[in-house]
Design a protein around this motif. Structure first.
Motif, PDB file in Angstrom:
ATOM      1  N   ARG A 124     -23.554 -23.142  38.022  1.00  0.00           N
ATOM      2  CA  ARG A 124     -22.444 -23.904  38.576  1.00  0.00           C
ATOM      3  C   ARG A 124     -21.409 -22.995  39.207  1.00  0.00           C
ATOM      4  O   ARG A 124     -21.268 -21.830  38.834  1.00  0.00           O
ATOM      5  N   LYS A 125     -20.676 -23.559  40.147  1.00  0.00           N
ATOM      6  CA  LYS A 125     -19.523 -22.860  40.681  1.00  0.00           C
ATOM      7  C   LYS A 125     -18.355 -22.995  39.706  1.00  0.00           C
ATOM      8  O   LYS A 125     -18.215 -24.003  39.030  1.00  0.00           O
ATOM      9  N   GLU A 126     -17.521 -21.986  39.674  1.00  0.00           N
ATOM     10  CA  GLU A 126     -16.350 -22.062  38.804  1.00  0.00           C
ATOM     11  C   GLU A 126     -15.328 -23.019  39.420  1.00  0.00           C
ATOM     12  O   GLU A 126     -15.129 -23.047  40.639  1.00  0.00           O
ATOM     13  N   LEU A 127     -14.687 -23.788  38.557  1.00  0.00           N
ATOM     14  CA  LEU A 127     -13.691 -24.741  39.025  1.00  0.00           C
ATOM     15  C   LEU A 127     -12.338 -24.057  39.203  1.00  0.00           C
ATOM     16  O   LEU A 127     -12.040 -23.059  38.547  1.00  0.00           O
ATOM     17  N   PRO A 128     -11.505 -24.598  40.082  1.00  0.00           N
ATOM     18  CA  PRO A 128     -10.187 -24.003  40.296  1.00  0.00           C
ATOM     19  C   PRO A 128      -9.200 -24.293  39.173  1.00  0.00           C
ATOM     20  O   PRO A 128      -8.083 -23.802  39.202  1.00  0.00           O
ATOM     21  N   TYR A 129      -9.591 -25.112  38.188  1.00  0.00           N
ATOM     22  CA  TYR A 129      -8.705 -25.400  37.070  1.00  0.00           C
ATOM     23  C   TYR A 129      -9.427 -25.102  35.774  1.00  0.00           C
ATOM     24  O   TYR A 129     -10.649 -25.033  35.719  1.00  0.00           O
ATOM     25  N   ARG A 130      -8.665 -24.912  34.724  1.00  0.00           N
ATOM     26  CA  ARG A 130      -9.235 -24.543  33.437  1.00  0.00           C
ATOM     27  C   ARG A 130      -8.787 -25.519  32.359  1.00  0.00           C
ATOM     28  O   ARG A 130      -7.781 -26.197  32.519  1.00  0.00           O
ATOM     29  N   PRO A 131      -9.531 -25.601  31.243  1.00  0.00           N
ATOM     30  CA  PRO A 131      -9.092 -26.477  30.152  1.00  0.00           C
ATOM     31  C   PRO A 131      -7.758 -25.993  29.588  1.00  0.00           C
ATOM     32  O   PRO A 131      -7.502 -24.788  29.509  1.00  0.00           O
ATOM     33  N   SER A 132      -6.921 -26.923  29.188  1.00  0.00           N
ATOM     34  CA  SER A 132      -5.622 -26.544  28.628  1.00  0.00           C
ATOM     35  C   SER A 132      -5.814 -25.836  27.291  1.00  0.00           C
ATOM     36  O   SER A 132      -6.786 -26.078  26.573  1.00  0.00           O
ATOM     37  N   SER A 133      -4.893 -24.961  26.978  1.00  0.00           N
ATOM     38  CA  SER A 133      -4.950 -24.263  25.687  1.00  0.00           C
ATOM     39  C   SER A 133      -4.857 -25.266  24.540  1.00  0.00           C
ATOM     40  O   SER A 133      -5.434 -25.049  23.469  1.00  0.00           O
ATOM     41  N   TYR A 134      -4.167 -26.380  24.774  1.00  0.00           N
ATOM     42  CA  TYR A 134      -4.052 -27.407  23.739  1.00  0.00           C
ATOM     43  C   TYR A 134      -5.401 -28.076  23.497  1.00  0.00           C
ATOM     44  O   TYR A 134      -5.776 -28.334  22.347  1.00  0.00           O
ATOM     45  N   LEU A 135      -6.137 -28.356  24.567  1.00  0.00           N
ATOM     46  CA  LEU A 135      -7.469 -28.945  24.422  1.00  0.00           C
ATOM     47  C   LEU A 135      -8.388 -27.995  23.657  1.00  0.00           C
ATOM     48  O   LEU A 135      -9.114 -28.415  22.743  1.00  0.00           O
ATOM     49  N   ILE A 136      -8.366 -26.727  24.004  1.00  0.00           N
ATOM     50  CA  ILE A 136      -9.214 -25.740  23.326  1.00  0.00           C
ATOM     51  C   ILE A 136      -8.876 -25.678  21.842  1.00  0.00           C
ATOM     52  O   ILE A 136      -9.762 -25.688  20.979  1.00  0.00           O
ATOM     53  N   SER A 137      -7.578 -25.641  21.528  1.00  0.00           N
ATOM     54  CA  SER A 137      -7.148 -25.603  20.126  1.00  0.00           C
ATOM     55  C   SER A 137      -7.580 -26.862  19.382  1.00  0.00           C
ATOM     56  O   SER A 137      -8.032 -26.810  18.227  1.00  0.00           O
ATOM     57  N   LYS A 138      -7.456 -27.999  20.056  1.00  0.00           N
ATOM     58  CA  LYS A 138      -7.822 -29.274  19.428  1.00  0.00           C
ATOM     59  C   LYS A 138      -9.320 -29.342  19.151  1.00  0.00           C
ATOM     60  O   LYS A 138      -9.755 -29.871  18.116  1.00  0.00           O
ATOM     61  N   LEU A 139     -10.126 -28.803  20.043  1.00  0.00           N
ATOM     62  CA  LEU A 139     -11.572 -28.797  19.836  1.00  0.00           C
ATOM     63  C   LEU A 139     -11.961 -27.908  18.661  1.00  0.00           C
ATOM     64  O   LEU A 139     -12.850 -28.257  17.871  1.00  0.00           O
ATOM     65  N   ARG A 140     -11.296 -26.756  18.530  1.00  0.00           N
ATOM     66  CA  ARG A 140     -11.587 -25.885  17.385  1.00  0.00           C
ATOM     67  C   ARG A 140     -11.167 -26.562  16.071  1.00  0.00           C
ATOM     68  O   ARG A 140     -11.855 -26.441  15.056  1.00  0.00           O
ATOM     69  N   SER A 141     -10.060 -27.308  16.121  1.00  0.00           N
ATOM     70  CA  SER A 141      -9.628 -28.036  14.920  1.00  0.00           C
ATOM     71  C   SER A 141     -10.606 -29.140  14.575  1.00  0.00           C
ATOM     72  O   SER A 141     -10.916 -29.374  13.403  1.00  0.00           O
ATOM     73  N   TYR A 142     -11.099 -29.829  15.625  1.00  0.00           N
ATOM     74  CA  TYR A 142     -12.080 -30.882  15.358  1.00  0.00           C
ATOM     75  C   TYR A 142     -13.344 -30.291  14.738  1.00  0.00           C
ATOM     76  O   TYR A 142     -13.925 -30.875  13.812  1.00  0.00           O
ATOM     77  N   GLU A 143     -13.804 -29.158  15.240  1.00  0.00           N
ATOM     78  CA  GLU A 143     -15.014 -28.527  14.701  1.00  0.00           C
ATOM     79  C   GLU A 143     -14.855 -28.204  13.218  1.00  0.00           C
ATOM     80  O   GLU A 143     -15.792 -28.373  12.424  1.00  0.00           O
TER      81      GLU A 143
END
Length: 567
Positions: A124-143
């Motif tokens: 895939r091509k890289e997207l011009p935007y990235r996941p928010s740090s809050y989303l990343i933190s929330k996913l680690r908490s969910y895991e």
């Protein structure tokens, strides 16, 4: 043999020996009075020659496998046209791919058990935007929550006991939302992402009914503990019969004015069934009201059946608003990030994807996806549908026009190649487009290749190989550079959102006539919620929910639907 020749050419190292040494080797009687230093030179030269011959022997006996190069080559997305394999190899080293998708994915999985999880970034091509740090933190908490509360953990077993009793009288460590496998594959992917987001927002654990094929199609997304519902789950044999008439259906309970609270000593139900399918009624739709969410938060087990991508209406629930804004500052990335996090093709499906991509799409300068879903009755292909597809592709400069006067068009320089990936239940549209670009040159001199992986003739939702091919084709469409999709199609929604592509949407034909204009560019890459509620929970009256906030609008392909956009 090339390696052997190169190594033999390496024997010319001996020509770099000093002139005296070479003369002595050639004619030992020429200088009978060699010094001890020259004797040592002869000895060293002999060692060099011996070592070179030994190396040649080893290489010929056990040459490196070509599969080593091919494996690394398959991991690299050909972002732009490369002249030879050497350029491709050097470029892949210079531009390493982020296999964790900028932190979206967790590290530490066994890569061999699900090759696509980390390898997909290379396609895939890289997207011009990235996941928010809050989303990343929330996913680690969910895991972490899933690991603590997932199937067969101590907390799961404890909660299960109350479920079996039929009531719960005390708070528990873990609450759950169970997603029932329901409807076609495109719908299932969209609704599963919706259920997961709801689980994250409400601090619940998502458990997935495996149905007949979910285990075969999708890898486990969470570390260590499965997301699949155990086969011995006590309510599993009731899933098919759960509907709006079921005693535990939330809408029916509201109609009966059931006493849900336990402030007077009464007990709460251990589970509630949420009927969120397209035929749900006004009481079922109260799920999207904040006050109803407050009550549902007290129920340990929510059993959900839906064929709708209901994420847009979650953004209209005031109690979720701040959390969703933090998770997705760019609203149209919601399904893209959820989908890239959750849905990794199993190895058997990934093999279908990568083999097809490498054989037909990888070497093209540009890849164009055309997803066709026809709702007309009767036997196709229909000429008006083909005319619409072609008009859209040519009008939007996705495909060139053909030259009907000349047999050959000589372009200036190297002609550009375009690979067109078509998906349809029938082969008719593919054959028409393929023959057109085969029988006539293009006015631009571009070389057009037309490809269609399968033609299943009709939808076969419960057939394993059919769904493998469907998942393969959705994913391949998501790997294209530009995309044309059909109105109302969840198949197309999945492809566009996974790929981060804003598609051109083919208008739904009326009276078997090609619409004019034939298509329009979507407002965003987000899917459409086909059956949203039109209700103001505070005012307790009907309202146009597509006009309440700027980031939830009506869909281009379905005027009453809702989708997420960015202003």
């Amino acid at each position: 043999m090339k390696r052997f020749k190169q190594n033999l050419d390496g024997d010319h190292l001996s020509t770099h020996l000093d002139l005296d040494t070479r003369n002595a080797l050639r004619d030992p009687d020429r200088k009978s009075g060699l010094s001890s230093m020259k004797v040592m030179g002869i000895f060293v030269a002999g060692l060099i020659v011996f070592s070179v011959l030994f190396s040649v022997n080893v290489v010929l006996r056990d040459p490196p496998s070509d599969a080593v190069f091919e494996t690394s080559k398959a991991r690299v997305l050909e972002v732009e046209h490369r002249k030879d394999s050497e350029d491709q190899f050097s470029e892949s080293l210079e531009v390493p791919k982020d296999k964790l998708l900028r932190g979206l994915l967790a590290d530490g999985f066994d890569e061999g058990s699900c090759v696509s999880r980390y390898q997909s970034a290379s396609y895939r091509k890289e997207l011009p935007y990235r996941p928010s740090s809050y989303l990343i933190s929330k996913l680690r908490s969910y895991e972490a929550l899933h690991k603590r509360c997932g199937p067969y953990t101590e907390s799961y077993n404890k909660t299960l006991e109350q479920l079996k009793s039929g009531y719960h009288t005390s708070s528990l460590d873990c609450n759950y939302v169970v997603w029932i496998s329901f409807s076609g594959l495109g719908n299932r992917i969209l609704t599963l992402a919706s259920a997961f987001l709801y689980a994250v927002l409400t601090n619940r654990v998502l458990l997935v009914d495996p149905g007949v094929d979910m285990v075969d199609l999708f890898c486990e997304p969470f570390p260590e503990v499965s997301w699949f519902l155990p086969m011995d789950f006590p309510l599993k044999n009731q899933f098919d019969s759960l509907d709006q008439k079921s005693p535990h259906c939330y809408g029916k309970m509201l109609k009966k004015n059931s006493n849900f609270t336990n402030s007077d000593g009464s007990v709460m139900p251990s589970f509630v069934y949420l009927h969120l399918a397209h035929d749900y009624d006004d009481q079922d739709k109260l799920f999207f009201c904040s006050q109803d969410q407050t009550f549902l938060q007290k129920i340990p087990w929510l059993i959900m059946k839906t064929d709708n991508y209901f994420v847009p209406s979650l953004f209209l629930i005031p109690s979720f608003e701040r959390e969703l804004n933090n998770l997705f500052p760019r609203k149209e990335t919601a399904f893209h990030f959820l989908g890239r996090y959750l849905f990794h093709p199993t190895n058997v499906v990934w093999g279908l994807i990568t083999r097809y991509y490498q054989a037909y799409l990888e070497k093209a300068d540009e890849r164009i996806g055309i997803q066709i879903r026809v709702f007309d009755t009767g036997t196709g292909p229909f000429q008006h549908v083909f005319d619409q597809i072609l008009a859209c592709a040519v009008k939007e400069n996705l495909l060139p026009e053909i030259n009907r006067q000349d047999f050959i068009v000589n372009p200036l320089g190297t002609p550009k190649s375009k690979a067109v990936l078509m998906t349809s239940l029938s082969t008719g549209y593919f054959e028409k487009l393929r023959d057109m670009y085969w029988e006539h040159p293009t006015v631009t001199g571009e070389v057009i290749g037309i490809y269609q992986p399968s033609h299943e003739e009709y939808q076969q939702t419960e057939k394993l190989m059919h769904n493998r091919k469907a998942w393969t084709e959705m994913y391949l469409l998501s790997l294209t550079d530009v995309l044309v999709t059909s109105s109302w199609s969840t198949f197309g929604y999945v492809a566009q959102s996974l790929g981060g592509l804003t598609p051109w949407i083919l208008y739904k034909p009326e009276n078997r006539t090609a619409p004019d204009p034939p298509c329009q560019r979507a407002m965003s890459m987000e899917p459409c919620f086909h059956a949203p509620p039109f209700y103001d929970c505070k005012a307790k009256t009907g309202v146009d929910t597509g006009k309440l906030v700027p980031h939830v609008r009506h869909c281009e392909d379905m005027s009453w639907g809702l989708k997420l956009v960015d202003s």
